[in-house]
Write an enzyme that holds these catalytic residues in place. Structure first.
Site: not given
Length: 328
Positions: A61, A89, A103, A195
């Site tokens: 993103d 992550y 987000d 997300r």
């Protein structure tokens, strides 16, 4: 001086500054900065470094940072293999607030007004999310539904039913739980939306959540610790210092099993897309049940081809590479 003459001189000056295209085959690890799309990074480096053929193995993103694996030259043909690797992550999430994009860039849709979630409940809930599962694709995603990307439908105000996909969460660790902010590390399969994972965690807790920061640290065997910042790579363009950081094809796939082809006649047949069964039968190290792919290697670590012992219907069983692993 005439205007057209000036324009021509400017064009020649820009052309002189642009590096000559060079045939490079391998991977380049980039630490993507915040605010740039993955496509932006590819487009900028393709022009700046003079590499005509370049792609990446997994989108980040725009607000996310971290490891972006770029494929150069013939390495674009192994992008699909690398896309299937697991990912790691680190992310921060805000508990108690939900947004439409899941987000911090989105519109707030719900605010929780209850008590803080206890650290013990938070960790127990996170532990319960580990394992294989069906994950809903977020409304703001690039997945196409009825010919348009989901985020296009969402921006047009259309509430489309989003698909679900099988993913697996291998590990989910809470590093910091200073309410209402949490910091987490996740190890997951390809196709996982962090997300959505954070939003699902918030819903299980009953308070909601959205991601406030996201950084990819690993793609399969590759780590962000070995990546170069985008601006550093751009500075290396003029003297081609960046080429020293390219991972050659054989090393890019070193996590896959390999067969070394010592017979020159067999190597020649492989280069022409033929795979003699009698030779394969003599290779005891290859199990018939291995779904592949397997690297077929020549001398000096040259990748000849990828071979799938068991291919899916319609899938090619042999992918031949014509280039050597040397950087020319």
């Amino acid at each position: 001086m005439h205007e057209t003459a000036l324009t021509s001189m400017d064009h020649r000056k820009r052309s002189a500054q642009r590096p000559r295209s060079v045939p490079v085959h391998g991977l380049l690890l980039v630490d993507k900065p915040e605010g740039r799309t993955s496509h932006d990074v590819v487009d900028a480096l393709r022009r700046r470094l003079g590499v005509s053929k370049m792609g990446h193995t997994g989108t980040l993103d725009p607000f996310a940072t971290g490891l972006l694996v770029l494929c150069l030259g013939e390495a674009t043909r192994i992008a699909e293999v690398l896309t299937h690797t697991d990912k790691r992550y680190v992310f921060r999430a805000r508990l108690g607030v939900e947004t439409d994009t899941l987000d911090f860039t989105g519109r707030v849709t719900r605010v929780y007004e209850g008590p803080a979630v206890s650290p013990e409940r938070l960790r127990n809930t996170a532990a319960g999310m580990v394992g294989p599962q069906l994950q809903q694709v977020p409304r703001y995603a690039a997945v196409k539904v009825h010919g348009r990307r989901l985020y296009e439908w969402a921006r047009a105000g259309k509430d489309m039913e989003t698909p679900s996909r099988p993913v697996e969460i291998y590990a989910l660790h809470i590093q910091d739980d200073t309410w209402p902010e949490i910091t987490c590390r996740v190890h997951c399969s390809k196709g996982t939306y962090v997300r959505q994972l954070a939003a699902d965690l918030g819903r299980r807790l009953g308070c909601g959540a959205h991601v406030t920061a996201l950084r990819r640290t690993n793609c399969g065997p590759f780590s962000v610790h070995d990546a170069l910042p985008l601006d550093a790579l751009e500075r290396m363009a003029h003297d081609r210092e960046w080429m020293r950081h390219v991972i050659p094809l054989h090393a890019a796939l070193s996590h896959l099993p390999a067969l070394v082809v010592t017979d020159a006649a067999i190597r020649n047949r492989i280069r022409h897309g033929q795979l003699p069964k009698t030779w394969l039968d003599s290779q005891a190290v290859v199990a018939e049940g291995h779904g592949g792919p397997v690297r077929l290697m020549g001398p000096n670590n040259v990748l000849l081809a990828l071979w799938w012992p068991v291919a899916q219907p319609g899938q090619r069983r042999l992918k031949v590479f014509q280039s050597s692993d040397s950087l020319i």
